[in-house]
Design an enzyme around this catalytic site. Sequence first.
Site, short mmCIF file in Angstrom:
data_model
loop_
_atom_site.label_atom_id
_atom_site.label_comp_id
_atom_site.label_asym_id
_atom_site.label_seq_id
_atom_site.Cartn_x
_atom_site.Cartn_y
_atom_site.Cartn_z
N HIS A 259 0.61 -14.57 10.06
CA HIS A 259 1.44 -13.89 8.93
C HIS A 259 2.46 -13.09 9.43
O HIS A 259 2.83 -11.98 8.75
CB HIS A 259 0.52 -13.06 8.07
CG HIS A 259 1.12 -12.89 6.42
ND1 HIS A 259 0.76 -13.80 5.56
CD2 HIS A 259 1.34 -11.78 6.00
CE1 HIS A 259 1.25 -13.44 4.58
NE2 HIS A 259 1.99 -12.27 4.62
N ASP B 268 -2.85 -4.98 1.19
CA ASP B 268 -2.90 -5.47 -0.13
C ASP B 268 -3.18 -6.95 -0.12
O ASP B 268 -3.32 -7.63 -1.43
CB ASP B 268 -1.59 -5.42 -0.62
CG ASP B 268 -1.16 -3.89 -0.99
OD1 ASP B 268 -2.17 -3.33 -1.44
OD2 ASP B 268 -0.20 -3.71 -1.02
N GLU C 294 -0.44 3.39 -5.37
CA GLU C 294 0.87 2.76 -4.96
C GLU C 294 2.04 2.94 -5.69
O GLU C 294 1.72 3.42 -6.91
CB GLU C 294 0.31 1.27 -4.51
CG GLU C 294 -0.23 0.85 -3.25
CD GLU C 294 -0.24 -0.33 -2.64
OE1 GLU C 294 0.57 -1.24 -3.39
OE2 GLU C 294 -0.79 -0.88 -1.72
#
Length: 526
Positions: free
Chosen positions: A93, A154, A267
């Site tokens: 990633h 997340d 957030e």
Amino acid sequence: MATKLLLTFAICRLIVTVGLTLEPTELLHLGVDGQLSVHPSDLESASRDFGLLTRAEPLAVLHPSSALDVARLVRAAYGSDHGFTVSARGHGHSINGQAQTPNGVVVQMSGNGVGPRPRVRAGDMYVDVWGGELWIDVLRSTLEYGLAPKSWTDYLYLSVGGTLSNAGISGQAFNHGPQISNVHELDVVTGKGELMTCSEEQNSELFHAVLGGLGQFGIITRARISLEPAPQRVRWIRVLYSNFSAFTRDQEYLISVNGSQKFDYVEGFVIVDEGLINNWRSSFFSPGNPVKISSLGSNNGGVLYCLEVTKNYHESTAAAASVDQEVEALLKELNFIPNSVFTTDLPYVDFLDRVHKSELKLRSKGLWEVPHPWLNLFVPKSQIDDFNRGVFKGILGNKKTSGPILIYPMNKDKWDQRSSVVTPDEQVFYLVAFLRSALDNGEESQSLEYLSNQNRQILRFCDDDGIKVKQYLPHYTTQEEWRDHLGRRWDRFHQMKKKFDPRHILASGQQIFTPTFLGSSSRASR
């Protein structure tokens, strides 16, 4: 037999390419139980990452079965005549090729059959996990005991070693700190091929260097993660703001609240494009009742700000009633746009795995495997208003975007300053994350060139305006830039590199140090 022949072929290729001093039979006798592969599909996979911005094919890919496999490989690289690099790769990633290496071997830490399974010690409230384990699988293992890690990212389809090599942050970081603040112990293979256990008490210098160390000092093969009782459900709330000062003031208030009467997650995100609020995690809002910026009376140049908070609870009538009261009391302290409260309740696992659901939708539309020119910045609290003026309202104002722009504050005292992570020199700082996707749909504002130029424009504005941002998941191409990024931490960072990876074998894709076998006049030797 086929595996042994493939391994021999891979070793011979290494010998021809980089001058490995060991004979093929000697390396075979090191007892690697995994597979050293030169199969085209493995090489192709290891040459790409989520960013799709760069490509570098390795010489081979190791699928280890244990930490000993990793140690034997690195030890061979360290002891070879001319040397070769070793890069650990989890779920791939990375954005800018940080786990790639054209001069050596990629260790594929994640995948079926790679590494041992998680071992939960419920009585001691921790779990031991393989460095390549994905957080989603850590969660599934710990939930069997009614437990869960305290701090998350997340997106759960990331490897434990990958996030701990950076920091690992999300909306829980204000409360529990980043993931690196919730680790008891590590097993690490250093750049010398030594397998070392480290913690606060044992080999503490290596422990703190590796956490947030961008893979420069060792490959994490095991992490002992702190656990807590897992809630069953989540009250997920969003409220909207047109006034940026009110938005940041409320966020900062919420992360300052002490005791149990507080939100569990804080957030936010910036809405510069009306379509984004209805498309990003679109299941949150009703498709039949889309949110319209114009209907909210925004006089803020078409920019809105969304605060996103949660309260965890257990499935009982009393718990639900208590959550209602706590949420109501907390919301009364905030100054959001009236009638802009959006609420949903869902299982804890569904909330944590929310981004994966968006991934599946994007995959179904062919919009996941596209370039991702992401930019993540830590912005000091004292300069966040200037950042809003110059970036959200200036550079991005009234322009169509192609992905979420997250913004939320964190408390510096939740971060261990002995780690290798670089943050601004203020007690409160913000993450601002531009998570855009480059699309080949004919719209210039969504092209890779446009978004990359916009990122450079944002960084240039910060530099010209004296906004002292620090990159999270940093990417630089010269050692001078890395020196500037690390600042006063550079000398220690450099010393740790000399001590634990003196040949600069590990994580060369970060472009911090040049492997010593590539030339004594390299920038890293200066």
